[in-house]
Design an enzyme around this catalytic site. Structure first.
Site, PDB file in Angstrom:
ATOM      1  N   GLU A  69     -37.364 -67.160 -23.270  1.00  0.00           N
ATOM      2  CA  GLU A  69     -36.644 -67.834 -22.186  1.00  0.00           C
ATOM      3  C   GLU A  69     -35.600 -66.930 -21.542  1.00  0.00           C
ATOM      4  OE1 GLU A  69     -35.940 -69.929 -19.452  1.00  0.00           O
ATOM      5  OE2 GLU A  69     -36.857 -71.336 -20.867  1.00  0.00           O
ATOM      6  N   GLY A  92     -18.784 -54.867 -13.931  1.00  0.00           N
ATOM      7  CA  GLY A  92     -19.742 -54.940 -15.030  1.00  0.00           C
ATOM      8  C   GLY A  92     -21.054 -55.602 -14.673  1.00  0.00           C
ATOM      9  N   ASP A  98     -36.231 -54.524 -11.676  1.00  0.00           N
ATOM     10  CA  ASP A  98     -35.847 -55.614 -12.579  1.00  0.00           C
ATOM     11  C   ASP A  98     -36.456 -56.933 -12.120  1.00  0.00           C
ATOM     12  OD1 ASP A  98     -33.687 -56.778 -14.646  1.00  0.00           O
ATOM     13  OD2 ASP A  98     -33.595 -57.979 -12.810  1.00  0.00           O
ATOM     14  N   LYS A 103     -39.469 -59.616 -13.866  1.00  0.00           N
ATOM     15  CA  LYS A 103     -39.285 -61.051 -14.037  1.00  0.00           C
ATOM     16  C   LYS A 103     -40.337 -61.855 -13.269  1.00  0.00           C
ATOM     17  CE  LYS A 103     -34.327 -60.386 -14.682  1.00  0.00           C
ATOM     18  NZ  LYS A 103     -32.981 -60.473 -14.053  1.00  0.00           N
ATOM     19  N   GLY A 154     -25.085 -62.232 -18.229  1.00  0.00           N
ATOM     20  CA  GLY A 154     -23.854 -62.450 -18.973  1.00  0.00           C
ATOM     21  C   GLY A 154     -24.139 -62.775 -20.415  1.00  0.00           C
TER      22      GLY A 154
END
Length: 432
Positions: free
Chosen positions: A129, A187, A201, A205, A302
């Site tokens: 997930e 960040g 990236d 996905k 995060g």
């Protein structure tokens, strides 16, 4: 019931997020599951490295064999990133009778089919997930909650770094370079941001989502992928004037027996919910034949949001273990009837930088016409300068025809640069 022991491979931001959630909410997790969940081992490169989180002695190890060969470890959580050695460690864990949870988009996009087959043979779960959209429960939603639907389309913002950059350019008037630097300072972007800003990236996905929603395995390198490096303040302003907002979209759409899919910066109508998704947030717009239109929204990255998705998978596995720990997991079959065809037909925004000479507009328009491309609008600004921008928005056209026309146009002496190409995204209907 006996306690459940897990091992974590890698202790970066997500690994520390998993640890923090279990430390803070472990009693709730244990109460829901009816058994205690304990982290027994954490694989790291350097067990002596100073870390911001205190971990009891004996949990850190730099030896993968201590995890693979430990029959007391039930679930291995792979949070290392990269394809190797992560792929090998997942494979060995499954072969040794362990369930696996991973957040690794690269492994699941490139080797996921092989690993899922191995998990089936071993009667073990492989859940992932957290590999797409951080804390947004998109994979479980597609696999379970929307399983009765034929999915028609998924369009999403699934890279938080690029969305943060584009948000700063749109709302604060930053240049691309300024926004990228701020993303790195915050960040949200790596020191080497190429995988994010060039679309890689997002392609990983999208490959995973296509496999789940449509049962078609498409390698990430076969997905037409365009990043945001050519998006400038000029695109942001032209988009605003035309009633759009610039977003990096990942899209897969079923059209008859074909799948159109791509990663591309696009003009999204400013009144569509996707246009309002800002900063590091992600969102996925889904259309199913039964459910209609829906959108999932949340933080796409995060330590805690992604850690939440990891813990969700761990809890699903433990629930399944209560029923029968040795079983074959049923998975969506791969669909041989659908063909992935790339971008298909679409509308495009093209900005040229041209010499300010008489007849330039007419010559470009004529060339487009020769390739069967009709134009929805033209924006021409600047006068009396040697070099001026010239923007065209097309009606629907095959990307191959557009590329052929652009190749012919770029050879003209008055063309200085084909500065930017964006998709123009249209939706059949909007949320009411």
């Amino acid at each position: 019931m006996k306690d459940v022991h897990i091992a974590i491979l890698g202790f970066g931001n997500v690994g520390m997020g998993v640890w923090e959630i279990l430390m803070n909410n472990g009693s709730k997790v244990d109460c829901i599951l009816g058994r205690k969940v304990e982290i027994k081992k954490i694989l790291v490169r350097d067990i002596n490295k100073k870390r911001s989180i205190d971990v009891p002695d004996g949990i850190f190890t730099d030896n993968i064999d201590e995890i693979i060969s430990d029959d007391d470890i039930d679930i291995v959580v792979e949070l290392m990133g990269g394809i190797q050695p992560a792929f090998q460690y997942i494979k060995e864990s499954l072969k040794n009778g362990k369930h696996v949870v991973t957040a690794n988009k690269a492994v699941m996009a490139t080797r996921g089919r092989e690993l899922l087959h191995l998990a089936n043979e071993a009667g073990r779960e492989l859940r992932y997930e957290a590999s797409v959209a951080g804390g947004i429960p998109i994979i479980n939603t597609l696999n379970k909650d929307l399983a009765a639907n034929n999915i028609e389309e998924i369009t999403g913002i699934i890279n938080g770094t690029t969305n943060y950059i584009l948000t700063q350019m749109t709302t604060r008037g930053m240049s691309f370079d300024e926004a990228l630097k701020q993303a790195q300072d915050m960040g949200y972007a790596e020191a080497d941001p190429s995988s994010d800003i060039e679309g890689e990236d997002a392609a990983f996905k999208l490959s995973i989502l296509t496999s789940i929603a449509f049962g078609v395995q498409v390698s990430p390198e076969k997905i037409p992928t365009h990043g945001i490096t050519n998006v400038t303040e000029m695109e942001i302003e032209y988009a605003r004037q035309l009633g759009y907002t610039v977003k990096l979209l990942s899209k897969v759409k079923k059209v008859d027996k074909k799948l159109e899919l791509y990663v591309h910066p696009a003009l999204v109508p400013s009144n569509h919910p996707l246009a309002a998704v800002s900063d590091e947030f992600n969102a996925l717009f889904i259309r199913g034949d039964a459910v209609g239109d829906l959108m999932l929204y949340g933080k796409g990255a995060g330590s805690l949001p992604t850690g939440s998705a990891v813990l969700s998978d761990i809890m699903y596995i433990i629930d399944d273990m209560d029923e029968n720990n040795d079983r074959v997991i049923k998975r969506r079959k791969y669909n041989g009837d659908l063909e992935a065809v790339g971008e298909g037909k679409g509308e495009y925004y093209i900005r040229f930088q041209v010499a300010d000479e008489p007849g330039v507009l007419g010559m470009i328009s004529t060339t487009f016409g020769k390739y069967g491309i009709s134009l929805a609008s033209v924006v021409q600004q600047g006068h009396g300068e040697k070099s001026v921008p010239l923007v065209f928005v097309t009606h629907k056209v095959e990307r191959t025809n557009l590329d052929a026309a652009l190749k012919a146009i770029e050879n003209c002496d008055f063309i200085e640069d084909i500065a930017c190409i964006l998709k123009v995204e249209k939706f059949k209907r909007f949320f009411k």
